[in-house]
Write an enzyme that holds these catalytic residues in place. Structure first.
Site, PDB file in Angstrom:
ATOM      1  N   ASP A  48       0.788  -1.254   0.000  1.00  0.00           N
ATOM      2  CA  ASP A  48       0.000   0.000   0.000  1.00  0.00           C
ATOM      3  C   ASP A  48       0.814   1.295   0.000  1.00  0.00           C
ATOM      4  O   ASP A  48       0.486   2.236   0.742  1.00  0.00           O
ATOM      5  CB  ASP A  48      -0.962   0.002   1.202  1.00  0.00           C
ATOM      6  CG  ASP A  48      -1.975  -1.140   1.164  1.00  0.00           C
ATOM      7  OD1 ASP A  48      -1.942  -1.929   0.197  1.00  0.00           O
ATOM      8  OD2 ASP A  48      -2.771  -1.252   2.109  1.00  0.00           O
TER       9      ASP A  48
ATOM     10  N   ASP B 121      -4.547  -0.749  -1.680  1.00  0.00           N
ATOM     11  CA  ASP B 121      -5.826  -0.661  -1.009  1.00  0.00           C
ATOM     12  C   ASP B 121      -6.769  -0.042  -2.048  1.00  0.00           C
ATOM     13  O   ASP B 121      -6.425   0.950  -2.690  1.00  0.00           O
ATOM     14  CB  ASP B 121      -5.652   0.263   0.215  1.00  0.00           C
ATOM     15  CG  ASP B 121      -6.562  -0.085   1.368  1.00  0.00           C
ATOM     16  OD1 ASP B 121      -6.894  -1.273   1.545  1.00  0.00           O
ATOM     17  OD2 ASP B 121      -6.937   0.846   2.119  1.00  0.00           O
TER      18      ASP B 121
ATOM     19  N   HIS C 176     -10.763   0.659  -2.572  1.00  0.00           N
ATOM     20  CA  HIS C 176     -12.116   0.612  -2.018  1.00  0.00           C
ATOM     21  C   HIS C 176     -13.163   1.260  -2.919  1.00  0.00           C
ATOM     22  O   HIS C 176     -12.890   2.290  -3.536  1.00  0.00           O
ATOM     23  CB  HIS C 176     -12.164   1.366  -0.678  1.00  0.00           C
ATOM     24  CG  HIS C 176     -11.279   0.813   0.389  1.00  0.00           C
ATOM     25  ND1 HIS C 176     -11.314  -0.508   0.782  1.00  0.00           N
ATOM     26  CD2 HIS C 176     -10.345   1.409   1.187  1.00  0.00           C
ATOM     27  CE1 HIS C 176     -10.435  -0.680   1.772  1.00  0.00           C
ATOM     28  NE2 HIS C 176      -9.836   0.453   2.033  1.00  0.00           N
TER      29      HIS C 176
ATOM     30  N   HIS D 256     -17.404   2.413   0.867  1.00  0.00           N
ATOM     31  CA  HIS D 256     -16.866   1.362   1.733  1.00  0.00           C
ATOM     32  C   HIS D 256     -17.289   1.600   3.183  1.00  0.00           C
ATOM     33  O   HIS D 256     -17.232   2.730   3.673  1.00  0.00           O
ATOM     34  CB  HIS D 256     -15.339   1.312   1.638  1.00  0.00           C
ATOM     35  CG  HIS D 256     -14.752   0.068   2.209  1.00  0.00           C
ATOM     36  ND1 HIS D 256     -14.224  -0.005   3.471  1.00  0.00           N
ATOM     37  CD2 HIS D 256     -14.659  -1.185   1.695  1.00  0.00           C
ATOM     38  CE1 HIS D 256     -13.809  -1.244   3.712  1.00  0.00           C
ATOM     39  NE2 HIS D 256     -14.061  -1.979   2.644  1.00  0.00           N
TER      40      HIS D 256
ATOM     41  N   HIS E 121     -10.481   6.876   1.958  1.00  0.00           N
ATOM     42  CA  HIS E 121      -9.144   6.765   1.362  1.00  0.00           C
ATOM     43  C   HIS E 121      -9.139   5.731   0.248  1.00  0.00           C
ATOM     44  O   HIS E 121      -9.982   4.840   0.212  1.00  0.00           O
ATOM     45  CB  HIS E 121      -8.126   6.363   2.441  1.00  0.00           C
ATOM     46  CG  HIS E 121      -8.416   5.008   3.034  1.00  0.00           C
ATOM     47  ND1 HIS E 121      -9.345   4.809   4.019  1.00  0.00           N
ATOM     48  CD2 HIS E 121      -7.919   3.778   2.742  1.00  0.00           C
ATOM     49  CE1 HIS E 121      -9.414   3.524   4.322  1.00  0.00           C
ATOM     50  NE2 HIS E 121      -8.553   2.872   3.550  1.00  0.00           N
TER      51      HIS E 121
ATOM     52  N   LYS F  20      -6.958  -4.941  -2.965  1.00  0.00           N
ATOM     53  CA  LYS F  20      -7.719  -5.515  -1.854  1.00  0.00           C
ATOM     54  C   LYS F  20      -8.644  -4.461  -1.260  1.00  0.00           C
ATOM     55  O   LYS F  20      -8.386  -3.268  -1.398  1.00  0.00           O
ATOM     56  CB  LYS F  20      -6.760  -6.045  -0.782  1.00  0.00           C
ATOM     57  CG  LYS F  20      -5.890  -4.957  -0.202  1.00  0.00           C
ATOM     58  CD  LYS F  20      -4.871  -5.499   0.771  1.00  0.00           C
ATOM     59  CE  LYS F  20      -4.002  -4.396   1.326  1.00  0.00           C
ATOM     60  NZ  LYS F  20      -4.712  -3.360   2.074  1.00  0.00           N
TER      61      LYS F  20
ATOM     62  N   CYS G  19      -1.897  -2.649   7.772  1.00  0.00           N
ATOM     63  CA  CYS G  19      -1.859  -3.642   6.700  1.00  0.00           C
ATOM     64  C   CYS G  19      -0.567  -4.461   6.678  1.00  0.00           C
ATOM     65  O   CYS G  19      -0.597  -5.657   6.374  1.00  0.00           O
ATOM     66  CB  CYS G  19      -2.125  -2.974   5.354  1.00  0.00           C
ATOM     67  SG  CYS G  19      -3.864  -2.446   5.226  1.00  0.00           S
TER      68      CYS G  19
HETATM   69  C1  VGL Z   1      -4.624   0.685   5.743  1.00  0.00           C
HETATM   70  C2  VGL Z   1      -6.150   1.572   7.196  1.00  0.00           C
HETATM   71  C3  VGL Z   1      -7.172   1.363   6.297  1.00  0.00           C
HETATM   72  C4  VGL Z   1      -3.199   0.314   5.459  1.00  0.00           C
HETATM   73  C5  VGL Z   1      -5.628   0.453   4.822  1.00  0.00           C
HETATM   74  O1  VGL Z   1      -2.824   0.191   4.278  1.00  0.00           O
HETATM   75  O2  VGL Z   1      -2.439   0.128   6.431  1.00  0.00           O
HETATM   76  N1  VGL Z   1      -4.905   1.235   6.930  1.00  0.00           N
HETATM   77  N2  VGL Z   1      -6.891   0.807   5.119  1.00  0.00           N
HETATM   78 ZN    ZN Z   2      -8.320   0.827   3.548  1.00  0.00          ZN
END
Ligand code: VGL
Ligand code: ZN
Length: 205
Positions: free
Chosen positions: A11, A49, A51, A55, A84, A109, A154
């Site tokens: 990410d 990430d 979404h 979401h 995000h 994901k 993550c």
């Molecule tokens: C993440 C919070 C929500 C990450 C992803 O990539 O760590 N954190 N979505």
């Molecule tokens: Zn996320």
């Protein structure tokens, strides 16, 4: 170059970098180290990430809640995040300085509006698989070196699931950064990883 080691980059996307809605302090500092590391591996996988705009983890779906707090949602706990990494948006793009030409596989994901997905291996329901463990096994990978964002979300859940799937796991401390909100989260996640025999190491490319 060891054929049985993979680099898994989690990410490194604009929304987690400076000025983004879910900014991880120091995120930009890991981009050059990750670029150097990528050259050392025959197998490089990166996640995004990714979404839908509705979401269920998004603050905009829970008016009145505060970001970074945990709520009870359909029999489990869910952290409310600032909106995000909306699929296809500029915020979901890889950070511009990341050398994407070295990436063999990009895995997205968090696409289900009703399930969050911190780990690159399982969605948070712990049942729905992404197929990544199978990908690594078919490529003969035994050790996974993990870097990226965020160390306490993550990266953490990915490392735990990689161990559970039987891989040797190294988290590359010089190439991760954490959110650490609330303060103390990052330290406690590092402790939990050590207890699970996940190696926290420094590795320069
Ligand atoms: C993440 C919070 C929500 C990450 C992803 O990539 O760590 N954190 N979505
Ligand atoms: Zn996320």
């Amino acid at each position: 170059m060891r054929e049985d080691h993979a680099l898994l980059i989690i990410d490194i996307q604009n929304d987690f970098c400076l000025g983004g809605p879910l900014e991880v302090p120091g995120a930009e500092q890991i981009v050059e180290p990750v670029n150097r590391l990528m050259r050392e591996y025959s197998c490089v996988v990166a996640t995004q990430d990714w979404h839908p705009e509705n979401h269920f983890s998004f603050l905009s779906e829970h008016p009145g809640e505060a970001p970074f707090t945990s709520i009870r949602w359909r029999d489990s706990e869910q952290v409310i995040w600032p909106d995000h990494c909306i699929a296809g948006s500029a915020g979901a793009d890889f950070q511009a300085d990341l050398d994407t030409e070295h990436i063999d596989l990009i895995l997205r994901k968090g696409t289900n509006p009703n399930i969050d997905s911190y780990s690159a291996f399982y969605e948070n329901d712990k049942v729905t698989i992404t197929g990544l463990a199978g990908y690594f096994r078919e490529r003969g990978i035994t050790t996974i070196d993990i870097c990226g964002l965020a160390a306490d979300v993550c990266v953490f859940y990915t490392a735990v699931d990689a161990r559970r799937e039987g891989f040797s796991v190294n988290v590359l401390l010089n190439a991760v950064r954490g959110i650490n909100n609330p303060v103390g989260t990052l330290r406690s996640r590092y402790d939990q990883m050590r207890e699970l025999s996940i190696n926290l190491i420094e590795k320069q490319g």
